[in-house]
Scaffold this active site. Structure first.
Site, PDB file in Angstrom:
ATOM      1  N   HIS A 156      -1.939 -26.096  29.960  1.00 13.51           N
ATOM      2  CA  HIS A 156      -3.045 -27.037  30.153  1.00 13.51           C
ATOM      3  C   HIS A 156      -2.612 -28.184  31.057  1.00 13.51           C
ATOM      4  O   HIS A 156      -1.493 -28.685  30.945  1.00 13.51           O
ATOM      5  CB  HIS A 156      -3.523 -27.578  28.797  1.00 13.51           C
TER       6      HIS A 156
ATOM      7  N   HIS B 123      -0.448 -38.055  21.477  1.00 12.59           N
ATOM      8  CA  HIS B 123      -1.597 -37.224  21.846  1.00 12.59           C
ATOM      9  C   HIS B 123      -2.749 -37.392  20.846  1.00 12.59           C
ATOM     10  O   HIS B 123      -3.258 -36.441  20.265  1.00 12.59           O
ATOM     11  CB  HIS B 123      -1.160 -35.752  21.893  1.00 12.59           C
TER      12      HIS B 123
ATOM     13  N   GLU C  19       1.469 -33.709  17.987  1.00 10.85           N
ATOM     14  CA  GLU C  19       0.150 -34.093  18.503  1.00 10.85           C
ATOM     15  C   GLU C  19      -0.762 -34.478  17.345  1.00 10.85           C
ATOM     16  O   GLU C  19      -0.586 -34.006  16.215  1.00 10.85           O
ATOM     17  CB  GLU C  19      -0.453 -32.929  19.298  1.00 10.85           C
TER      18      GLU C  19
ATOM     19  N   HIS D 219      -2.586 -22.109  19.764  1.00  8.35           N
ATOM     20  CA  HIS D 219      -3.268 -22.971  20.748  1.00  8.35           C
ATOM     21  C   HIS D 219      -3.783 -22.191  21.953  1.00  8.35           C
ATOM     22  O   HIS D 219      -4.984 -21.969  22.072  1.00  8.35           O
ATOM     23  CB  HIS D 219      -2.364 -24.123  21.170  1.00  8.35           C
TER      24      HIS D 219
ATOM     25  N   HIS E 199       2.929 -25.894  27.405  1.00  7.56           N
ATOM     26  CA  HIS E 199       1.895 -24.894  27.729  1.00  7.56           C
ATOM     27  C   HIS E 199       1.196 -25.257  29.030  1.00  7.56           C
ATOM     28  O   HIS E 199       1.479 -26.291  29.638  1.00  7.56           O
ATOM     29  CB  HIS E 199       0.892 -24.738  26.579  1.00  7.56           C
TER      30      HIS E 199
ATOM     31  N   ASP F 100       0.768 -29.024  21.921  1.00 10.37           N
ATOM     32  CA  ASP F 100      -0.469 -28.740  21.177  1.00 10.37           C
ATOM     33  C   ASP F 100      -0.264 -27.468  20.354  1.00 10.37           C
ATOM     34  O   ASP F 100       0.337 -26.503  20.840  1.00 10.37           O
ATOM     35  CB  ASP F 100      -1.648 -28.536  22.136  1.00 10.37           C
TER      36      ASP F 100
ATOM     37  N   ASP G 268      -3.249 -31.301  31.190  1.00  7.03           N
ATOM     38  CA  ASP G 268      -2.809 -32.582  30.624  1.00  7.03           C
ATOM     39  C   ASP G 268      -1.371 -32.497  30.102  1.00  7.03           C
ATOM     40  O   ASP G 268      -0.824 -33.487  29.628  1.00  7.03           O
ATOM     41  CB  ASP G 268      -3.766 -33.074  29.528  1.00  7.03           C
ATOM     42  N   HIS G 269      -0.750 -31.306  30.251  1.00  2.00           N
ATOM     43  CA  HIS G 269       0.653 -31.141  29.867  1.00  2.00           C
ATOM     44  C   HIS G 269       1.532 -30.701  31.036  1.00  2.00           C
ATOM     45  O   HIS G 269       2.753 -30.824  30.955  1.00  2.00           O
ATOM     46  CB  HIS G 269       0.779 -30.131  28.730  1.00  2.00           C
TER      47      HIS G 269
END
Length: 620
Positions: free
Chosen positions: A73, A421, A206, A160, A71, A181, A75-76
């Site tokens: 975000h 995670h 996660e 999410h 996805h 996530d 942090d991904h």
């Protein structure tokens, strides 16, 4: 025919940590990178995964078969342009259509904050983001994509945020699910995660909320609205740090609806120019939202907010009450941090943290001290700030809680589970719960720690018809109604034969020994074994004869070896295939068998020993 092989997993990020998600998985010689994120707690080289682990010479194309992004975000996906353009990975990158559309917007926003505001160099450029996205292959939900002849991938709905996916990869008979996530409960604009009973060899999940079981969503919403209403009634300002897409839309729908119901006039603002683009993408990918949004979309678009206006920087200094949704969500940079510095000094104001904050961010430091009054928070190495405003943490994070994680594991039925995670201590608690409650092996490696997981690899073998007939005939029982022989009901059929490999075609065949010898021109050598043991009684007064002992052994073997037939001859011998059992008048036990029935002999001898021991008879 099954062989054991191993799946190797190494987290380069998100191993016993939240942030910088990047997990390497090797399955049957295929190497896949799941996610390629940045860490919001660092502003140096530690913000990106250490890609030198894969190749010190940057020979990534030769090693990695593909990269999969779950996805948008950061942090991904935040390290993706760095990896593809600055490190030189040119292989395929897979993500959903909404992720492909939204990713470059957030990456550009991240680049602006890092380069233009903070003045950092050695960072990816706008052109690099564009070049990176050209390498992306977009996938639909449940669509099977063949990366090559052996590696296939498939995406499943993760909830999410818009476009978030769980990914299933398969090579031969081995498979892995990586969740990214996900959220197991529906919310105001997205549905819950949905995946089939895939029974993979490994399920990588996660664990952001590994030990938390959240209370009712309605209670949290009521609490949020009550606190905001009370603060603005007293003339205070409310800062809600959010990321531009995801929880932002969820909370905006909630507040916009409440303002309409209560007829409130206090202004609500949303920072960043992303709002318009966000709404555009929610309209474009309406099929990724929940059923209610889809049904009401024709009459009224839920993302056209009546009471929420775009934010300009000077508005932060205006007197009176206001509510501001500001990016980013962890107070580590951008508008949310700027406004926090201005508003933190007043007791009338409030900061509401609706999501998870990574260790090292200002948001995390703020939550650590929220129970104290008038404390200082370190913004960076040079700046500290006195905090007088109220700080509340109300979790509206779209991550599965402990109950949801256990629920999806039960649903998917994996052979092994791996936790990423999440925080180390909380992971260990969940790890033990999974192993104890579900009886599934579970792992939680640190960054850079390699884990090898056993998996089965099936090899097709042709079995000769005569061999199957012979094996089946050994497992026949008498039908009590029709007085006919029938094959016993079994879930497995043990088959013994000779495995013959064809060098040219690479075919494997399991043949009768005689068939194989005839085909290969070999002569059979027969091996026979015999063991003799003297029997004695524990009770020296016992006078049980050989006939009685043979009868006890006959009954026990009949019971435990069924449906294999046990015969008793006139000479008081017991015959089971090539196995011959005899007890002489002087109580000497003789057992003889052919090498062909070695397994059967081993089982029978165990039954005999147990039966004799139960009867108080000792084998010397």
């Amino acid at each position: 025919f099954f062989l054991m092989s191993q799946i190797q997993v190494v987290p380069l990020g998100a191993g016993q940590d939240v942030g910088r998600s990047c997990v390497l998985v090797s399955v049957e010689g295929k190497n896949v990178m799941f996610d390629c994120g940045m860490h919001m707690g660092y502003n140096d080289e530690r913000r990106f995964p250490d890609f030198s682990y894969i190749s010190k010479t940057h020979n990534f194309d030769q090693i990695l078969d593909c990269v999969i992004i779950t996805h948008f975000h950061l942090d991904h996906c935040g390290a993706l342009p760095y990896f593809s353009e600055m490190c030189g990975f040119n292989g395929p990158i897979y993500m959903s259509y909404p992720t492909k559309a939204i990713c470059p917007i957030l990456l550009e926003d991240y680049r602006k904050i890092t380069v233009e505001r903070k003045g950092e160099t050695n960072f990816f450029t706008s052109q690099m983001i564009k070049n990176c996205m050209k390498k992306v292959v977009a996938v639909n939900l449940h669509e099977t994509i063949y990366v090559d002849d052996e590696l296939e991938i498939r995406a499943y709905y993760a909830g999410h945020v818009l476009g978030a996916c769980m990914f299933y990869i398969k090579v031969g008979d081995q498979s892995v699910v990586y969740t990214g996530d996900y959220n197991m409960t529906p919310d105001r604009h997205l549905g819950p995660a949905s995946i089939e009973k895939l029974r993979p060899d490994l399920f990588i999940t996660e664990t952001t909320y590994a030990t938390m079981i959240r209370d009712s969503k309605r209670c949290r919403e009521r609490d949020l609205l009550k606190r905001i209403h009370k603060c603005v009634d007293n003339g205070g300002k409310v800062l809600i740090p959010v990321f531009a897409l995801g929880r932002a839309q969820e909370l905006c729908i909630l507040l916009d609806t409440y303002w309409e119901q209560m007829n409130l006039k206090v202004p609500i603002y949303f920072s960043a120019g992303l709002t318009e683009k966000a709404n555009y993408y929610y309209k474009l990918f309406i099929n990724w939202t929940n059923q209610k949004i889809k049904e009401t979309f024709v009459k009224r678009n839920m993302f056209d907010f009546k009471h929420i206006s775009p934010f300009e920087r000077q508005m932060a200094d205006e007197p009176g009450a206001q509510v501001l949704f500001a990016t980013p969500g962890m107070l580590h940079a951008g508008t949310s941090l700027e406004v926090f510095k201005k508003w933190a000094g007043s007791e009338r104001n409030m900061v509401i943290m609706p999501g998870y904050c990574v260790v090292g961010t200002v948001g995390n430091k703020l939550l650590a001290g929220k129970k104290r009054k008038n404390y200082t928070v370190e913004i960076d190495k040079k700046t500290s700030l006195e905090v007088k405003c109220k700080v509340k943490h109300l979790s509206f994070s779209a991550h599965a809680d402990a109950k949801g994680i256990m629920q999806i594991i039960r649903q998917v039925e994996p052979k092994n589970v791996m936790l990423v995670h999440g925080e180390k201590g909380k992971m260990q608690y969940l790890l033990k719960k999974i192993e104890n409650d579900l009886n599934i092996p579970c792992y939680a490696p640190a960054n850079g720690e390699s884990v090898n997981i056993d998996a089965t690899h099936s090899i097709p073998i042709s079995v000769s018809r005569s061999l199957l007939k012979r094996q089946l005939s050994s497992f026949t029982v008498e039908d009590g109604i029709n007085k006919k022989q029938r094959v016993a009901v079994m879930d497995k059929l043990p088959v013994q034969g000779l495995l013959v490999a064809n060098v040219d075609s690479k075919d494997l065949r399991l043949l009768e020994p005689q068939e194989a010898m005839d085909e290969l021109g070999l002569v059979e050598h027969d091996l026979n074994f015999e063991s003799k043991q003297q029997l004695s009684f524990v009770d020296t007064q016992e006078t049980t004869g050989a006939e009685t002992i043979i009868q006890q052994l006959f009954d026990a073997l009949n019971r435990w070896l069924a449906p294999i037939i046990v015969e008793r001859t006139k000479e008081s011998n017991l015959i089971v295939r090539s196995l011959s059992i005899h007890v002489s008048q002087d109580r000497q036990l003789s057992i003889a068998w052919s090498y062909k029935d070695e397994d059967l002999a081993s089982t029978a001898r165990s039954i005999i020993l147990d039966t004799l021991t139960s009867a108080g008879i000792v084998c010397e």
